[in-house]
Design a protein around this motif. Structure first.
Motif, PDB file in Angstrom:
ATOM      1  N   GLU A   1      -7.880  10.518  -8.979  1.00  0.00           N
ATOM      2  CA  GLU A   1      -8.832  10.954  -7.950  1.00  0.00           C
ATOM      3  C   GLU A   1     -10.006  11.650  -8.625  1.00  0.00           C
ATOM      4  O   GLU A   1      -9.792  12.460  -9.520  1.00  0.00           O
ATOM      5  CB  GLU A   1      -8.065  11.947  -7.073  1.00  0.00           C
ATOM      6  CG  GLU A   1      -8.389  12.007  -5.628  1.00  0.00           C
ATOM      7  CD  GLU A   1      -8.484  10.689  -4.900  1.00  0.00           C
ATOM      8  OE1 GLU A   1      -9.616  10.366  -4.477  1.00  0.00           O
ATOM      9  OE2 GLU A   1      -7.477   9.981  -4.750  1.00  0.00           O
TER      10      GLU A   1
ATOM     11  N   SER B   1       2.671   2.237   3.369  1.00  0.00           N
ATOM     12  CA  SER B   1       1.859   2.230   4.582  1.00  0.00           C
ATOM     13  C   SER B   1       1.729   0.787   5.048  1.00  0.00           C
ATOM     14  O   SER B   1       1.144  -0.039   4.349  1.00  0.00           O
ATOM     15  CB  SER B   1       0.495   2.844   4.245  1.00  0.00           C
ATOM     16  OG  SER B   1      -0.400   2.622   5.299  1.00  0.00           O
TER      17      SER B   1
ATOM     18  N   ARG C   1      -7.541  10.086  13.793  1.00  0.00           N
ATOM     19  CA  ARG C   1      -8.760   9.490  13.240  1.00  0.00           C
ATOM     20  C   ARG C   1      -9.690   9.145  14.396  1.00  0.00           C
ATOM     21  O   ARG C   1      -9.287   8.443  15.329  1.00  0.00           O
ATOM     22  CB  ARG C   1      -8.421   8.238  12.435  1.00  0.00           C
ATOM     23  CG  ARG C   1      -7.604   8.609  11.210  1.00  0.00           C
ATOM     24  CD  ARG C   1      -7.002   7.440  10.484  1.00  0.00           C
ATOM     25  NE  ARG C   1      -5.910   7.921   9.654  1.00  0.00           N
ATOM     26  CZ  ARG C   1      -6.063   8.509   8.461  1.00  0.00           C
ATOM     27  NH1 ARG C   1      -7.264   8.603   7.938  1.00  0.00           N
ATOM     28  NH2 ARG C   1      -5.028   8.980   7.796  1.00  0.00           N
TER      29      ARG C   1
ATOM     30  N   HIS D   1      -4.146  18.592   3.434  1.00  0.00           N
ATOM     31  CA  HIS D   1      -4.390  18.610   4.876  1.00  0.00           C
ATOM     32  C   HIS D   1      -3.287  17.806   5.552  1.00  0.00           C
ATOM     33  O   HIS D   1      -2.567  17.057   4.890  1.00  0.00           O
ATOM     34  CB  HIS D   1      -5.758  17.983   5.188  1.00  0.00           C
ATOM     35  CG  HIS D   1      -5.803  16.536   4.825  1.00  0.00           C
ATOM     36  ND1 HIS D   1      -6.036  16.104   3.523  1.00  0.00           N
ATOM     37  CD2 HIS D   1      -5.562  15.418   5.550  1.00  0.00           C
ATOM     38  CE1 HIS D   1      -5.960  14.787   3.496  1.00  0.00           C
ATOM     39  NE2 HIS D   1      -5.675  14.340   4.711  1.00  0.00           N
TER      40      HIS D   1
ATOM     41  N   PHE E   1       1.682   5.607  -0.958  1.00  0.00           N
ATOM     42  CA  PHE E   1       1.189   6.959  -1.227  1.00  0.00           C
ATOM     43  C   PHE E   1       2.380   7.892  -1.384  1.00  0.00           C
ATOM     44  O   PHE E   1       3.510   7.530  -1.045  1.00  0.00           O
ATOM     45  CB  PHE E   1       0.222   7.428  -0.132  1.00  0.00           C
ATOM     46  CG  PHE E   1       0.817   7.578   1.243  1.00  0.00           C
ATOM     47  CD1 PHE E   1       1.203   8.814   1.733  1.00  0.00           C
ATOM     48  CD2 PHE E   1       1.006   6.478   2.069  1.00  0.00           C
ATOM     49  CE1 PHE E   1       1.751   8.953   3.003  1.00  0.00           C
ATOM     50  CE2 PHE E   1       1.546   6.609   3.349  1.00  0.00           C
ATOM     51  CZ  PHE E   1       1.910   7.846   3.817  1.00  0.00           C
TER      52      PHE E   1
ATOM     53  N   ARG F   1       0.859  -1.181   0.000  1.00  0.00           N
ATOM     54  CA  ARG F   1       0.000   0.000   0.000  1.00  0.00           C
ATOM     55  C   ARG F   1       0.899   1.235   0.000  1.00  0.00           C
ATOM     56  O   ARG F   1       1.766   1.356   0.879  1.00  0.00           O
ATOM     57  CB  ARG F   1      -0.845  -0.064   1.270  1.00  0.00           C
ATOM     58  CG  ARG F   1      -1.977   0.887   1.370  1.00  0.00           C
ATOM     59  CD  ARG F   1      -2.670   0.591   2.701  1.00  0.00           C
ATOM     60  NE  ARG F   1      -3.523   1.649   3.118  1.00  0.00           N
ATOM     61  CZ  ARG F   1      -4.802   1.733   2.785  1.00  0.00           C
ATOM     62  NH1 ARG F   1      -5.373   0.797   2.066  1.00  0.00           N
ATOM     63  NH2 ARG F   1      -5.525   2.739   3.210  1.00  0.00           N
TER      64      ARG F   1
ATOM     65  N   THR G   1      -3.214  15.093   8.555  1.00  0.00           N
ATOM     66  CA  THR G   1      -4.075  14.330   9.470  1.00  0.00           C
ATOM     67  C   THR G   1      -3.445  14.259  10.857  1.00  0.00           C
ATOM     68  O   THR G   1      -2.326  13.771  11.017  1.00  0.00           O
ATOM     69  CB  THR G   1      -4.322  12.908   8.911  1.00  0.00           C
ATOM     70  OG1 THR G   1      -5.078  13.034   7.700  1.00  0.00           O
ATOM     71  CG2 THR G   1      -5.104  12.054   9.901  1.00  0.00           C
TER      72      THR G   1
ATOM     73  N   ARG H   1     -12.212  13.329  -6.700  1.00  0.00           N
ATOM     74  CA  ARG H   1     -12.519  14.489  -5.853  1.00  0.00           C
ATOM     75  C   ARG H   1     -11.401  15.519  -5.985  1.00  0.00           C
ATOM     76  O   ARG H   1     -10.254  15.165  -6.261  1.00  0.00           O
ATOM     77  CB  ARG H   1     -12.618  14.061  -4.386  1.00  0.00           C
ATOM     78  CG  ARG H   1     -13.858  13.236  -4.109  1.00  0.00           C
ATOM     79  CD  ARG H   1     -13.880  12.788  -2.668  1.00  0.00           C
ATOM     80  NE  ARG H   1     -12.765  11.895  -2.377  1.00  0.00           N
ATOM     81  CZ  ARG H   1     -12.613  11.240  -1.233  1.00  0.00           C
ATOM     82  NH1 ARG H   1     -13.498  11.388  -0.264  1.00  0.00           N
ATOM     83  NH2 ARG H   1     -11.588  10.443  -1.032  1.00  0.00           N
TER      84      ARG H   1
ATOM     85  N   HIS I   1       2.606  13.851   7.668  1.00  0.00           N
ATOM     86  CA  HIS I   1       2.892  14.119   6.258  1.00  0.00           C
ATOM     87  C   HIS I   1       1.725  14.860   5.624  1.00  0.00           C
ATOM     88  O   HIS I   1       0.626  14.880   6.185  1.00  0.00           O
ATOM     89  CB  HIS I   1       3.094  12.787   5.516  1.00  0.00           C
ATOM     90  CG  HIS I   1       1.872  11.935   5.573  1.00  0.00           C
ATOM     91  ND1 HIS I   1       1.676  10.997   6.556  1.00  0.00           N
ATOM     92  CD2 HIS I   1       0.752  11.922   4.814  1.00  0.00           C
ATOM     93  CE1 HIS I   1       0.482  10.434   6.385  1.00  0.00           C
ATOM     94  NE2 HIS I   1      -0.098  10.987   5.335  1.00  0.00           N
TER      95      HIS I   1
ATOM     96  N   PHE J   1      -2.687   9.292  -3.082  1.00  0.00           N
ATOM     97  CA  PHE J   1      -2.809   7.943  -2.534  1.00  0.00           C
ATOM     98  C   PHE J   1      -2.821   6.971  -3.710  1.00  0.00           C
ATOM     99  O   PHE J   1      -3.660   7.081  -4.606  1.00  0.00           O
ATOM    100  CB  PHE J   1      -4.101   7.833  -1.714  1.00  0.00           C
ATOM    101  CG  PHE J   1      -4.365   6.457  -1.194  1.00  0.00           C
ATOM    102  CD1 PHE J   1      -3.606   5.938  -0.153  1.00  0.00           C
ATOM    103  CD2 PHE J   1      -5.366   5.667  -1.738  1.00  0.00           C
ATOM    104  CE1 PHE J   1      -3.845   4.662   0.333  1.00  0.00           C
ATOM    105  CE2 PHE J   1      -5.616   4.385  -1.258  1.00  0.00           C
ATOM    106  CZ  PHE J   1      -4.846   3.888  -0.223  1.00  0.00           C
TER     107      PHE J   1
HETATM  108  O1  3AM Z   1      -2.829  10.778   6.226  1.00  0.00           O
HETATM  109  P1  3AM Z   1      -3.715  11.336   5.143  1.00  0.00           P
HETATM  110  O2  3AM Z   1      -5.096  11.584   5.599  1.00  0.00           O
HETATM  111  O3  3AM Z   1      -3.134  12.479   4.407  1.00  0.00           O
HETATM  112  O4  3AM Z   1      -6.180   8.948   4.409  1.00  0.00           O
HETATM  113  C1  3AM Z   1      -5.085   8.198   3.952  1.00  0.00           C
HETATM  114  C2  3AM Z   1      -3.770   8.854   4.250  1.00  0.00           C
HETATM  115  O5  3AM Z   1      -3.831  10.221   4.020  1.00  0.00           O
HETATM  116  C3  3AM Z   1      -5.087   8.208   2.457  1.00  0.00           C
HETATM  117  O6  3AM Z   1      -3.745   7.932   2.100  1.00  0.00           O
HETATM  118  C4  3AM Z   1      -2.873   8.320   3.148  1.00  0.00           C
HETATM  119  C5  3AM Z   1      -2.002   7.179   3.582  1.00  0.00           C
HETATM  120  O7  3AM Z   1      -2.782   6.117   4.038  1.00  0.00           O
HETATM  121  N1  3AM Z   1      -5.995   7.231   1.908  1.00  0.00           N
HETATM  122  C6  3AM Z   1      -6.249   5.999   2.358  1.00  0.00           C
HETATM  123  N2  3AM Z   1      -7.166   5.396   1.579  1.00  0.00           N
HETATM  124  C7  3AM Z   1      -7.503   6.274   0.608  1.00  0.00           C
HETATM  125  C8  3AM Z   1      -8.376   6.230  -0.512  1.00  0.00           C
HETATM  126  N3  3AM Z   1      -9.100   5.162  -0.801  1.00  0.00           N
HETATM  127  C9  3AM Z   1      -6.757   7.462   0.821  1.00  0.00           C
HETATM  128  N4  3AM Z   1      -6.869   8.515   0.021  1.00  0.00           N
HETATM  129  C10 3AM Z   1      -7.736   8.427  -1.019  1.00  0.00           C
HETATM  130  N5  3AM Z   1      -8.461   7.321  -1.291  1.00  0.00           N
END
Ligand code: 3AM
Length: 188
Positions: A118, A165, A130, A125, A4, A2, A127, A120, A40, A45
């Motif tokens: 994407e 991740s 959660r 941001h 990003f 996984r 994070t 959207r 980060h 992603f």
């Molecule tokens: O830490 P942030 O929020 O910036 O939310 C997940 C995280 O971002 C995002 O990828 C980062 C590393 O896990 N993420 C996880 N699943 C996702 C998805 N299906 C996603 N972003 C977009 N679509």
């Protein structure tokens, strides 16, 4: 694996955010707080990629069109998807158009590898945590309000990273796989 793509946070700002998290932790809400070392700003992603695709992903990220270093300020906070049904507590990112342009360039660069784009709009941001449940939310919001503008600092991003991740018992662990420069190697 996984994966990003994201911008790392300088140590000094990271320490400030860690301090903020330690204050927020005292509120009676059920939040899985981000690990300070993993803070980060996500650019893209990628989701699951087969390990044998990793080199192609790195090559695509290495050959993006050149972009300028990005001035970034971290301030303010909010919730995704909204304050009534919050799942993610974030700190806000203020940056010039270069940040969204880089995210778009990464999208375009990875699309030929079959990585879904994407649908959207890009919402930069950072994070903080959660939320597992909504209880204690008003206390959390109150403490956030007491913290004022939440101005955590600013920096110029000159690099970004490909991260893996890895699932772990208490939230994912993020491991840097590769580093990419933003802008030229010449000092600013
Ligand atoms: O830490 P942030 O929020 O910036 O939310 C997940 C995280 O971002 C995002 O990828 C980062 C590393 O896990 N993420 C996880 N699943 C996702 C998805 N299906 C996603 N972003 C977009 N679509």
């Amino acid at each position: 694996m996984r994966t990003f793509v994201a911008i790392d946070i300088p140590g000094e700002i990271r320490a400030r955010i860690q301090q903020l998290i330690s204050v927020l932790r005292r509120t009676p809400c059920d939040v899985r707080w981000s690990r300070p070392e993993g803070l980060h700003i996500t650019l893209k992603f990628l989701g699951e990629i087969p390990p044998e695709r990793l080199d192609a992903v790195k090559r695509a990220l290495e050959s993006l069109p050149p972009s300028e270093p990005i001035a970034i300020a971290i301030a303010g906070s909010g919730f995704f998807p909204n304050g009534r049904a919050p799942r993610v507590l974030w700190l806000g990112i203020q940056a010039g158009p270069e940040l969204a342009a880089l995210a778009a360039s990464i999208e375009r660069g990875l699309a030929p590898l079959g990585i879904p784009q994407e649908d959207r709009p890009y919402a930069p941001h950072l994070t903080l945590g959660r939320l597992r449940a909504a209880h204690g939310l008003s206390a959390l919001q109150e403490v956030l309000k007491q913290q004022g503008e939440l101005a955590m600092g600013s920096f110029t991003a000159r690099e970004f990273f490909l991260y893996e991740s890895q699932p772990a018992q208490d939230g994912s662990i993020y491991k840097k796989l590769a580093r990419f420069r933003i802008g030229s190697d010449a000092p600013a």
